[in-house]
Design an enzyme around this catalytic site. Structure first.
Site, PDB file in Angstrom:
ATOM      1  CD  GLU A 100       4.814   1.274  -4.648  1.00 51.61           C
ATOM      2  OE1 GLU A 100       3.749   1.339  -4.045  1.00 51.61           O
ATOM      3  OE2 GLU A 100       4.893   1.378  -5.886  1.00 51.61           O
ATOM      4  CG  HIS A 149      -1.931   1.092   1.165  1.00 52.57           C
ATOM      5  ND1 HIS A 149      -3.078   0.994   0.398  1.00 52.57           N
ATOM      6  CD2 HIS A 149      -1.934   2.326   1.711  1.00 52.57           C
ATOM      7  CE1 HIS A 149      -3.755   2.131   0.502  1.00 52.57           C
ATOM      8  NE2 HIS A 149      -3.083   2.952   1.292  1.00 52.57           N
TER       9      HIS A 149
HETATM   10  C1  GAR Z   1       1.398   0.933  -6.392  1.00 51.54           C
HETATM   11  O1  GAR Z   1       1.830   2.213  -6.039  1.00 51.54           O
HETATM   12  C2  GAR Z   1       0.790   0.245  -5.188  1.00 51.54           C
HETATM   13  O2  GAR Z   1       1.394   0.631  -3.982  1.00 51.54           O
HETATM   14  C3  GAR Z   1      -0.639   0.758  -5.259  1.00 51.54           C
HETATM   15  O3  GAR Z   1      -0.942   0.731  -6.629  1.00 51.54           O
HETATM   16  C4  GAR Z   1       0.232   1.015  -7.373  1.00 51.54           C
HETATM   17  C5  GAR Z   1       0.348   0.009  -8.498  1.00 51.54           C
HETATM   18  O4  GAR Z   1       1.317   0.416  -9.420  1.00 51.54           O
HETATM   19  N1  GAR Z   1      -1.528  -0.059  -4.492  1.00 51.54           N
HETATM   20  C6  GAR Z   1      -2.593   0.437  -3.876  1.00 51.54           C
HETATM   21  O5  GAR Z   1      -2.902   1.611  -3.923  1.00 51.54           O
HETATM   22  C7  GAR Z   1      -3.399  -0.589  -3.074  1.00 51.54           C
HETATM   23  N2  GAR Z   1      -4.426   0.035  -2.308  1.00 51.54           N
HETATM   24  P1  GAR Z   1       1.945  -0.592 -10.449  1.00 51.54           P
HETATM   25  O6  GAR Z   1       0.804  -1.255 -11.204  1.00 51.54           O
HETATM   26  O7  GAR Z   1       2.776   0.241 -11.365  1.00 51.54           O
HETATM   27  O8  GAR Z   1       2.766  -1.597  -9.681  1.00 51.54           O
END
Ligand code: GAR
Length: 192
Positions: free
Chosen positions: A176, A106
């Site tokens: 991340e 998250h």
């Molecule tokens: C990421 O930033 C993740 O932390 C977030 O969605 C994005 C996905 O990016 N997750 C949430 O917000 C969950 N509630 P990505 O598809 O480029 O990995």
């Protein structure tokens, strides 16, 4: 070597990073064997395909079907599930099946800015609107309550006075990329 499935709905920057980190010659304790998306046109499917990882698209109705999804997970021999921007609610049977072996990332310091409807840019917009001085990432086990499973890891980053939500998003994405694969590897190290 444990077999990882990544569930994702969007761009797939995390999925790509996790695949690149695990699917190397080096033994890092696991390999990404499958990427699952609920969106047939999600960029994550193209990223995974380009890296030679199998992909499956499941509809929200199929996701609720225990026999269907259970059969799919068995056919790929999946040990661990990683949610990386997966926007559908994971049904209870799947959470039970992967108890302690399903993680989510998250993009905030939970319990702040979590819960239903809080994903992606919406989180960063709320963080900036509240005048927060720091934010970060949370990796947690998935439980039946949204964003409330046991927290395994958090990392923080500073927010400057003139940071826009896009700047915050970039800083969070850096965290991340750096930490998420390593936290997954650590979780797997402690498993059976
Ligand atoms: C990421 O930033 C993740 O932390 C977030 O969605 C994005 C996905 O990016 N997750 C949430 O917000 C969950 N509630 P990505 O598809 O480029 O990995």
């Amino acid at each position: 070597m444990k077999r990882i499935a990544i569930f994702a709905s969007g761009a797939g920057t995390n999925a790509e990073n996790i695949i690149r980190w695990f699917n190397t010659e080096e033994d890092r304790g696991g390999r990404v064997a499958l990427v699952v998306s609920n969106k047939p046109d999600a960029q994550v499917l193209r990223r995974a395909g380009a890296l030679g990882v199998a992909t499956e698209v499941v509809t929200s109705a199929e996701l609720k079907d225990e026999d269907f999804v259970g059969g799919m997970m068995d056919s790929y021999g999946i040990d661990v599930v990683v949610l990386a921007g997966f926007l559908l609610m994971v049904p209870p049977y799947l959470i039970t099946r992967y108890d302690g072996r399903m993680v989510n990332i998250h993009p905030s310091l939970l319990p702040k800015y979590g819960g239903k409807g809080m994903y992606g840019m919406r989180v960063h917009e709320a963080v900036v609107a509240a005048g927060e001085r720091e934010t970060g990432i949370t990796v947690h086990l998935v439980s039946e309550r949204y964003d409330e499973g046991r927290i395994l890891f958090q990392a923080t980053t500073e927010i400057c006075g003139d940071d826009a939500p896009e700047d915050v998003a970039r800083k969070v994405q850096e965290l991340e990329q750096l930490y998420f694969p390593r936290v997954i590897a650590e979780l797997m190290e402690g498993m059976w």
